[in-house]
Design a protein around this motif. Sequence first.
Motif, PDB file in Angstrom:
ATOM      1  N   ALA A 205      47.937 -14.246  27.315  1.00  0.00           N
ATOM      2  CA  ALA A 205      47.202 -13.188  27.737  1.00  0.00           C
ATOM      3  C   ALA A 205      46.866 -12.237  26.464  1.00  0.00           C
ATOM      4  CB  ALA A 205      47.836 -12.105  28.718  1.00  0.00           C
ATOM      5  N   LEU A 206      45.833 -11.762  26.306  1.00  0.00           N
ATOM      6  CA  LEU A 206      45.285 -10.808  25.358  1.00  0.00           C
ATOM      7  C   LEU A 206      45.384  -9.447  26.121  1.00  0.00           C
ATOM      8  CD1 LEU A 206      42.242 -12.557  23.767  1.00  0.00           C
ATOM      9  CD2 LEU A 206      44.821 -12.589  23.031  1.00  0.00           C
ATOM     10  N   SER A 233      39.054 -18.503  31.942  1.00  0.00           N
ATOM     11  CA  SER A 233      39.582 -17.241  31.446  1.00  0.00           C
ATOM     12  C   SER A 233      39.176 -16.286  32.494  1.00  0.00           C
ATOM     13  CB  SER A 233      39.189 -16.919  30.228  1.00  0.00           C
ATOM     14  OG  SER A 233      37.773 -16.712  30.435  1.00  0.00           O
ATOM     15  N   SER A 234      39.680 -15.011  32.599  1.00  0.00           N
ATOM     16  CA  SER A 234      39.465 -13.924  33.416  1.00  0.00           C
ATOM     17  C   SER A 234      39.873 -12.749  32.630  1.00  0.00           C
ATOM     18  CB  SER A 234      39.831 -14.331  34.795  1.00  0.00           C
ATOM     19  OG  SER A 234      41.535 -14.107  34.750  1.00  0.00           O
ATOM     20  N   ILE A 235      39.622 -11.540  33.385  1.00  0.00           N
ATOM     21  CA  ILE A 235      40.074 -10.309  32.825  1.00  0.00           C
ATOM     22  C   ILE A 235      40.442  -9.467  33.999  1.00  0.00           C
ATOM     23  CG2 ILE A 235      39.463  -8.171  31.579  1.00  0.00           C
ATOM     24  CD1 ILE A 235      37.213  -9.380  30.190  1.00  0.00           C
ATOM     25  N   THR A 236      41.583  -8.956  34.056  1.00  0.00           N
ATOM     26  CA  THR A 236      42.064  -8.005  35.132  1.00  0.00           C
ATOM     27  C   THR A 236      41.968  -6.536  34.430  1.00  0.00           C
ATOM     28  OG1 THR A 236      43.607  -9.572  35.929  1.00  0.00           O
ATOM     29  CG2 THR A 236      43.764  -7.220  36.496  1.00  0.00           C
ATOM     30  N   ALA A 256      43.205  -3.449  29.877  1.00  0.00           N
ATOM     31  CA  ALA A 256      42.766  -4.715  30.251  1.00  0.00           C
ATOM     32  C   ALA A 256      43.380  -5.854  29.666  1.00  0.00           C
ATOM     33  CB  ALA A 256      41.158  -5.065  29.770  1.00  0.00           C
ATOM     34  N   LYS A 257      43.577  -7.111  30.581  1.00  0.00           N
ATOM     35  CA  LYS A 257      44.285  -8.072  30.441  1.00  0.00           C
ATOM     36  C   LYS A 257      43.271  -9.168  30.460  1.00  0.00           C
ATOM     37  CE  LYS A 257      49.041  -9.648  31.608  1.00  0.00           C
ATOM     38  NZ  LYS A 257      49.919  -9.646  32.826  1.00  0.00           N
ATOM     39  N   VAL A 258      43.259 -10.017  29.118  1.00  0.00           N
ATOM     40  CA  VAL A 258      42.331 -11.223  29.295  1.00  0.00           C
ATOM     41  C   VAL A 258      43.272 -12.543  29.437  1.00  0.00           C
ATOM     42  CG1 VAL A 258      40.654 -12.557  28.370  1.00  0.00           C
ATOM     43  CG2 VAL A 258      40.867 -10.389  27.721  1.00  0.00           C
ATOM     44  N   GLY A 341      38.844  -7.278  38.950  1.00  0.00           N
ATOM     45  CA  GLY A 341      38.947  -8.848  38.051  1.00  0.00           C
ATOM     46  C   GLY A 341      37.769  -9.298  38.071  1.00  0.00           C
ATOM     47  N   LEU A 342      37.727 -10.060  36.888  1.00  0.00           N
ATOM     48  CA  LEU A 342      36.444 -10.546  36.406  1.00  0.00           C
ATOM     49  C   LEU A 342      36.939 -12.056  35.939  1.00  0.00           C
ATOM     50  CD1 LEU A 342      33.251 -10.420  35.769  1.00  0.00           C
ATOM     51  CD2 LEU A 342      33.932  -9.663  33.642  1.00  0.00           C
ATOM     52  N   ARG A 343      36.601 -13.188  36.721  1.00  0.00           N
ATOM     53  CA  ARG A 343      36.685 -14.447  36.551  1.00  0.00           C
ATOM     54  C   ARG A 343      35.541 -15.225  36.206  1.00  0.00           C
ATOM     55  NH1 ARG A 343      41.926 -17.149  39.599  1.00  0.00           N
ATOM     56  NH2 ARG A 343      42.962 -14.935  39.979  1.00  0.00           N
TER      57      ARG A 343
END
Length: 434
Positions: A205-206, A233-236, A256-258, A341-343
């Motif tokens: 994660a980033l 990948s996705s972002i929370t 944010a966590k990628v 969430g963005l996947r």
Amino acid sequence: MNEIAQINGPVWRSDDEGYRAEVGGYQLAHPHRPDVVVGATSPQDVARAVRHAADRGLPVAVQTSGHGRGTPLEGGVLISTRRMAGVRVDPVARTARVEAGTRWTQVAEAAAAHGLAPLSGSSPAVGAVGYTLGGGIGVLARTFGWASDRVRSVDLVTADGQQRHVTAAADPELFRVLRGAGAGLGVVTAMEVGLVPVGRLFGGALLVDGPHVPALLDAYREWTADLSHDVTSSITMLPFPDVAAVPDHLRGRYAAKVHIACTGSVAEGERLVAPLRAAVPLLADTLGELPYTAAGTIFDDPTEPHAYTGTNAMLHALDPAVLHAALDVAGPDAPVMCVLGLRHLGGALARPPAVPDAVAHRDAAYLLSVLSLVDGTEVPGRLHGELMQRVAPWTAGDTPNFRFGAQAARDRPLDVPGRAALVAELDPKGLFLP
Ligand SMILES: Cc1cc2nc3c(=O)[nH]c(=O)nc-3n(C[C@H](O)[C@H](O)[C@H](O)COP(=O)(O)OP(=O)(O)OC[C@H]3O[C@@H](n4cnc5c(N)ncnc54)[C@H](O)[C@@H]3O)c2cc1C
């Protein structure tokens, strides 16, 4: 016949000790309140429980982990599958036969012994069967596609109490609908699923601090526009609570966590991720090589049960207006905590399955989801509704696995061609809750 007396597993009535523990699960909102809970230990136990309910016209629900519980059962029979947790891997056929109560962590461990991996998702604690019935968007989804696409057979107990071995050849229509819109058609006692040849991956994660999140989202949109199918990948995005369980660098911050998983070599992963890594300052960077059995660390989903509600939109494009709406409605200034969430979809998720299934909106490019804790007010539902309305011009539809709590309820049946006809044929009295 007294079918309940023939059941080998434990059975509880509502005032028995152990009832509450068996009925509970990860989702604390809208608990089931059955009259009888059957801790099934075999397909025969499941069939007996279903026949008991059918003879008396009682409703039936199924529960493994409680992660996806939707409509709560009032009275009736709850079939708890968690004792049916066997996994058998066939390393030559690259398949696993998973019993109804198996969680992904068990499948991943069993598969890893043969250099294989299942198409599991962010949380290893989720049930393999429940996840796969709803499509299943995994950690490696862009490389290998939907979990439903790789189901080989399904063992099902239908409302008449009969056990069926459902395959593409024997029962094509039921086999199609079970894979993607399968909840509520009966009780699955086991499934045979395909595995993929993955032992290790490059991932992690980033972490990005709140003020840089809008820039991160712009960079993510550009980065994912023509990204290799090797990268999923996705972002929370969420306000991390100021509690001791949260690591110091996140506590009390909007961040944010990628989440990244790459099936190529470490060198390829490093090269593919470089543009995103360079786009914004990072609070933390955990990317590295890991065994697939540690894939749950990429998302690090919460493990403590809680009460949540959530919904989703499968988007055909990631217009900047979508990103703006997400942060505007459900971002750091939202009146209740929202986990956005963005996947990134596409890649193998967009390919047609070898055998037709009921996964909808296969060509969607992104999945936007929003989740909040249930706080006894209307606010979370209102905010989620507002967000869905704002992104409606880019929305193709939704996906069942990312409907949570009240949103997953029976008043929003899955709109899948042929499903209603199958339910009418197999369960004319509406025994099974979705
Ligand atoms: C923290 C978290 C992370 C998640 N990550 C992902 C992800 O990365 N990708 C993804 O696609 N989904 C994900 N999900 C969604 C998850 O796949 C669904 O909620 C799924 O329904 C959970 O299945 P379960 O059996 O664990 O849950 P349960 O609540 O026990 O079951 C959910 C429903 O599935 C049906 N069901 C379960 N078992 C059976 C059975 N044996 N026979 C018939 N019906 C059955 C029933 O309708 C039941 O109500 C996540 C959910 C959570 C809470």
